[in-house]
Write an enzyme that holds these catalytic residues in place. Structure first.
Site, PDB file in Angstrom:
ATOM      1  N   ARG A  92      14.578 -14.890  -9.821  1.00 42.89           N
ATOM      2  CA  ARG A  92      15.773 -14.218  -9.955  1.00 42.89           C
ATOM      3  C   ARG A  92      16.622 -15.176 -10.654  1.00 42.89           C
ATOM      4  O   ARG A  92      16.803 -16.314 -10.524  1.00 42.89           O
ATOM      5  CB  ARG A  92      16.081 -13.993  -8.388  1.00 42.89           C
ATOM      6  CG  ARG A  92      17.393 -13.346  -8.066  1.00 42.89           C
ATOM      7  CD  ARG A  92      17.153 -11.693  -8.645  1.00 42.89           C
ATOM      8  NE  ARG A  92      18.290 -10.743  -8.030  1.00 42.89           N
ATOM      9  CZ  ARG A  92      18.344  -9.686  -8.333  1.00 42.89           C
ATOM     10  NH1 ARG A  92      17.610  -9.004  -9.330  1.00 42.89           N
ATOM     11  NH2 ARG A  92      19.467  -9.018  -7.828  1.00 42.89           N
ATOM     12  N   THR A 363      13.968  -1.738 -15.563  1.00 49.17           N
ATOM     13  CA  THR A 363      13.311  -2.714 -14.751  1.00 49.17           C
ATOM     14  C   THR A 363      11.772  -2.355 -14.679  1.00 49.17           C
ATOM     15  O   THR A 363      11.553  -1.060 -15.058  1.00 49.17           O
ATOM     16  CB  THR A 363      13.829  -2.727 -13.160  1.00 49.17           C
ATOM     17  OG1 THR A 363      15.205  -3.129 -13.188  1.00 49.17           O
ATOM     18  CG2 THR A 363      13.218  -3.373 -11.997  1.00 49.17           C
ATOM     19  N   ILE A 382      15.885  -6.888 -15.929  1.00 51.96           N
ATOM     20  CA  ILE A 382      17.399  -7.322 -16.741  1.00 51.96           C
ATOM     21  C   ILE A 382      18.281  -6.416 -16.003  1.00 51.96           C
ATOM     22  O   ILE A 382      19.364  -6.417 -16.510  1.00 51.96           O
ATOM     23  CB  ILE A 382      17.126  -7.338 -18.078  1.00 51.96           C
ATOM     24  CG1 ILE A 382      16.685  -6.018 -18.810  1.00 51.96           C
ATOM     25  CG2 ILE A 382      16.338  -8.297 -18.808  1.00 51.96           C
ATOM     26  CD1 ILE A 382      16.734  -5.686 -20.316  1.00 51.96           C
ATOM     27  N   GLU A 402      22.367  -8.854 -14.431  1.00 50.81           N
ATOM     28  CA  GLU A 402      22.155  -8.770 -12.991  1.00 50.81           C
ATOM     29  C   GLU A 402      23.138  -9.256 -12.000  1.00 50.81           C
ATOM     30  O   GLU A 402      23.061  -9.112 -11.003  1.00 50.81           O
ATOM     31  CB  GLU A 402      21.031  -9.662 -12.900  1.00 50.81           C
ATOM     32  CG  GLU A 402      19.740  -9.358 -11.758  1.00 50.81           C
ATOM     33  CD  GLU A 402      19.026  -8.332 -12.500  1.00 50.81           C
ATOM     34  OE1 GLU A 402      18.909  -7.364 -11.861  1.00 50.81           O
ATOM     35  OE2 GLU A 402      18.133  -8.602 -13.427  1.00 50.81           O
ATOM     36  N   ASP A 405      24.366  -6.935  -9.427  1.00 52.36           N
ATOM     37  CA  ASP A 405      23.602  -6.740  -8.024  1.00 52.36           C
ATOM     38  C   ASP A 405      24.723  -7.528  -7.261  1.00 52.36           C
ATOM     39  O   ASP A 405      24.483  -7.082  -5.756  1.00 52.36           O
ATOM     40  CB  ASP A 405      22.417  -7.464  -8.373  1.00 52.36           C
ATOM     41  CG  ASP A 405      21.279  -6.263  -8.947  1.00 52.36           C
ATOM     42  OD1 ASP A 405      21.729  -4.971  -8.898  1.00 52.36           O
ATOM     43  OD2 ASP A 405      20.165  -6.651  -9.092  1.00 52.36           O
ATOM     44  N   SER A 434      18.790  -8.682  -4.268  1.00 49.71           N
ATOM     45  CA  SER A 434      17.717  -7.565  -5.000  1.00 49.71           C
ATOM     46  C   SER A 434      17.160  -6.551  -4.020  1.00 49.71           C
ATOM     47  O   SER A 434      17.401  -6.817  -2.937  1.00 49.71           O
ATOM     48  CB  SER A 434      16.781  -8.483  -5.597  1.00 49.71           C
ATOM     49  OG  SER A 434      15.816  -7.474  -6.233  1.00 49.71           O
ATOM     50  N   SER A 435      16.898  -5.544  -4.770  1.00 48.30           N
ATOM     51  CA  SER A 435      15.994  -4.383  -4.049  1.00 48.30           C
ATOM     52  C   SER A 435      14.686  -4.677  -4.357  1.00 48.30           C
ATOM     53  O   SER A 435      13.641  -3.669  -3.862  1.00 48.30           O
ATOM     54  CB  SER A 435      16.569  -3.059  -3.954  1.00 48.30           C
ATOM     55  OG  SER A 435      17.720  -3.208  -3.716  1.00 48.30           O
ATOM     56  N   GLY A 454      13.742   1.014  -9.861  1.00 49.47           N
ATOM     57  CA  GLY A 454      14.415   2.326  -9.203  1.00 49.47           C
ATOM     58  C   GLY A 454      15.645   1.724  -8.477  1.00 49.47           C
ATOM     59  O   GLY A 454      16.368   2.564  -7.580  1.00 49.47           O
ATOM     60  N   GLY A 455      16.439   0.707  -8.887  1.00 40.37           N
ATOM     61  CA  GLY A 455      17.823  -0.066  -8.094  1.00 40.37           C
ATOM     62  C   GLY A 455      17.530   0.064  -6.619  1.00 40.37           C
ATOM     63  O   GLY A 455      16.390  -0.247  -6.130  1.00 40.37           O
TER      64      GLY A 455
HETATM   65  O1  DON Z   1      17.253  -6.235  -8.463  1.00 48.08           O
HETATM   66  C1  DON Z   1      17.641  -5.344  -8.176  1.00 48.08           C
HETATM   67  O2  DON Z   1      17.382  -4.560  -7.146  1.00 48.08           O
HETATM   68  C2  DON Z   1      18.088  -4.500  -9.327  1.00 48.08           C
HETATM   69  N1  DON Z   1      18.655  -5.363 -10.657  1.00 48.08           N
HETATM   70  C3  DON Z   1      16.960  -3.571  -9.811  1.00 48.08           C
HETATM   71  C4  DON Z   1      17.428  -2.556 -10.917  1.00 48.08           C
HETATM   72  C5  DON Z   1      16.471  -1.475 -10.909  1.00 48.08           C
HETATM   73  O3  DON Z   1      15.264  -1.043 -10.544  1.00 48.08           O
HETATM   74  C6  DON Z   1      16.806  -0.544 -12.350  1.00 48.08           C
HETATM   75  N2  DON Z   1      15.808   0.683 -12.224  1.00 48.08           N
HETATM   76  N3  DON Z   1      15.875   1.531 -12.291  1.00 48.08           N
END
Ligand code: DON
EC number: 2.3.2.2
Length: 554
Positions: A92, A363, A382, A402, A405, A434-435, A454-455
């Site tokens: 990370r 992602t 990223i 990032e 986040d 992070s998720s 998917g954030g």
């Molecule tokens: O680490 C995380 O939770 C986010 N940076 C992930 C971002 C992500 O999955 C974007 N995609 N849709």
């Protein structure tokens, strides 16, 4: 249903049953881009194992999906060797030494729009190249240089613009246009390039080659590091050379859960994925789930509401913030269950607020199983499409964003609407919560490897994926199933078209849930295996590729 966290509870892990291998000599790969799936098979055919293939595929994804992940970003690689314990390689990004809790706020304490999103100030120190070097040297059968070959070739020869590339570049066009190095590579005269256009990245190829030749020092020290720091600082960033030289990957014990006879390894902090899955499964323990019923969806939403609330309030980089041990205690979950009504939604505002002082197709994910039964599940990022939109001149490296986040201002939502607390405030050297939730699971001879971008919606997608595997679905069905999501705030059940029938929607609305159709979200890459054979599948929502092939060792 029974979820038990073994790592935090300090229970000694029982000897792992030997995982069932994929059919002998057969490997399975599912990634978000055909170039990366082919890179993985190329390296397997050269005598590499699943770990080499994961390095090759991660690096290739970073080249062919410059909007999703890459050398300027980071991720979590969950490695599950056929013999021995699973381990998570935490690559990370880390906040630079000059980062401060208020760096994205103005003098009045208001968030400066875009500051944690666009340009090099939004970028954490990348972890991906250090992770590739670490995985190759500690777990691989081949050299880092061999595993990076397909990525270097693709960077030099180019890859073709797809409809998805065009959507992502369109979404970030205005930001990419601000800095010439990225605009020249990813746009055509400032416009989104036509489908089929070749995107060549010669400077990125040279940077990857420096990494291949010198290992991590090729990126974190010397000319590449100097160019990254100079480029970032000239465009308003705060990196210095020591930030890069000091970056280190961390090997962490994954969160290991036991649910309905399945052993599930999931990402541990600084990803919240395993913890949120564990708390959710604990809350759901004791209810008899009925697949797809409105009652089960209601209870799942109530469990997610509480688990995401705890995530946002308490979790952060474990090297900075001690996670409260009770979050995964079954007794705590039992207490939370007493507040859940079967006939009524709990408004999120009725739960204790996250003390202010206290997503999609960007992602990426890869799932790999080799012929010896080694497994890798890795989610790479990223963050936003094309990260911060900034490429450090001369390096070809797209810097991540990032830093968004973190809770740039505790109590205010970030890009994914997550309202987080002090535990995830910015501090120098800290990794943003992070998720991302790569998962490997097994029960007897059955296994699955899965994950998705998917954030903030990643954890729910993975939860639904795990339940789909537990219900007997194979990879194709697991990645396809429509999804729903709740994350405490905003207090709304989001669902993809087709995820909730009219009758289910009515039953949920009667209980007081607010519903919103949205999506599609995610890009799940899954492999399932068992007596019926091995199946690999790439989410039909994305442009990925999955295959199961016999691999002839050289
Ligand atoms: O680490 C995380 O939770 C986010 N940076 C992930 C971002 C992500 O999955 C974007 N995609 N849709």
């Amino acid at each position: 249903m029974r979820a038990r966290l073994r790592t935090l509870a300090g229970v000694v892990l029982a000897a792992l049953a030997l995982p069932a291998p994929a059919a002998s000599g057969t490997a399975a790969v599912a990634t978000a881009h055909p170039v990366a799936t082919e890179a993985a098979f190329e390296v397997l055919e050269a005598g590499g194992n699943a770990f080499d293939a994961a390095v090759a595929a991660s690096a290739a994804l970073g080249v062919a999906e410059p909007y999703s992940s890459g050398i300027g970003g980071g991720g979590f690689w969950l490695l599950d060797p056929a013999e021995g314990e699973a381990v998570m390689v935490d690559g990370r990004e880390a906040a630079p030494a000059a980062a401060t809790a208020t760096m994205y706020q103005d003098e009045s304490g208001d968030l400066v729009e875009g500051a944690s999103m666009n340009g090099p100030l939004a970028a954490g120190i990348p972890g991906a190249p250090a992770a590739w070097d670490h995985i190759a040297s500690e777990y691989g059968a081949l050299s880092l240089a061999r595993s990076l070959e397909p990525a270097i070739r693709t960077a030099r020869e180019g890859f073709e613009v797809t409809p998805h590339y065009r959507r992502m570049a369109g979404f970030r066009q205005e930001v990419i246009q601000r800095w010439p190095a990225g605009a020249e590579t990813f746009l055509a005269d400032g416009e989104v390039p036509a489908e089929g256009t070749l995107i060549r990245q010669p400077e990125l190829a040279d940077t990857l080659q420096a990494l291949a030749d010198q290992g991590r020092d090729g990126f974190y020290r010397g000319p590449v590091a100097a160019a990254l720091v100079e480029g970032a600082r000239e465009a308003g960033g705060v990196w210095n050379e020591a930030d890069l030289a000091d970056y280190a990957v961390v090997e962490r014990e994954p969160v290991t859960l036991e649910v309905d006879g399945w052993r599930i390894h999931a990402a541990s902090l600084p990803s919240s994925g395993g913890m949120v899955l564990g708390e959710t499964f604990n809350i759901l323990d004791g209810y008899a789930p009925e697949r797809g019923s409105a009652g089960t969806i209601h209870l799942t939403v109530e469990a997610l509401r509480r688990a995401y609330r705890d995530r946002n309030a308490h979790l952060g980089d474990p090297d900075f913030v001690e996670p409260p041990a009770h979050l995964l205690d079954p007794a705590y979950a039992a207490g939370l269950r007493t507040g859940i009504r079967r006939d009524r939604a709990t408004p999120s505002e009725a739960l204790a607020p996250v003390p202010a002082a206290a997503g999609g197709h960007h992602t990426s994910h890869l799932s790999i199983v080799d012929g010896d039964g080694n497994r890798v599940s890795a989610t790479l990022s990223i963050n936003y499409p094309f990260g911060s939109g900034f490429v450090a001149p001369g390096t070809g490296v797209v810097l991540n964003n990032e830093m968004d986040d973190f809770a740039a201002k505790p109590g205010e939502p970030n890009a994914y609407g997550l309202v987080q607390g002090e535990a995830n405030a910015v501090e120098p050297g800290k990794r943003p919560l992070s998720s991302m939730t790569p998962v490997v699971m097994e029960r007897g001879n059955d296994f699955a490897v899965l994950g998705s971008p998917g954030g903030s919606r990643i954890i729910t997608q993975v939860l639904l994926g795990i339940r789909s595997v537990m219900a007997g679905d194979r990879a194709g069905a697991v990645v396809e199933r429509p999804r729903y999501h709740h994350q405490y705030l905003p207090d709304v059940v989001e669902y993809e078209p087709g995820a909730l029938s009219a009758a289910t929607r009515e039953a949920l609305e009667e209980r007081g849930h607010e519903l919103e159709e949205d999506g599609p979200w995610g890009n799940m890459q899954a492999i399932t295996g068992g007596p019926a054979g091995v199946e690999a599948a790439s989410d039909p929502r994305g442009e990925g590729m999955a295959a199961v092939r016999p691999v002839a060792a050289p």
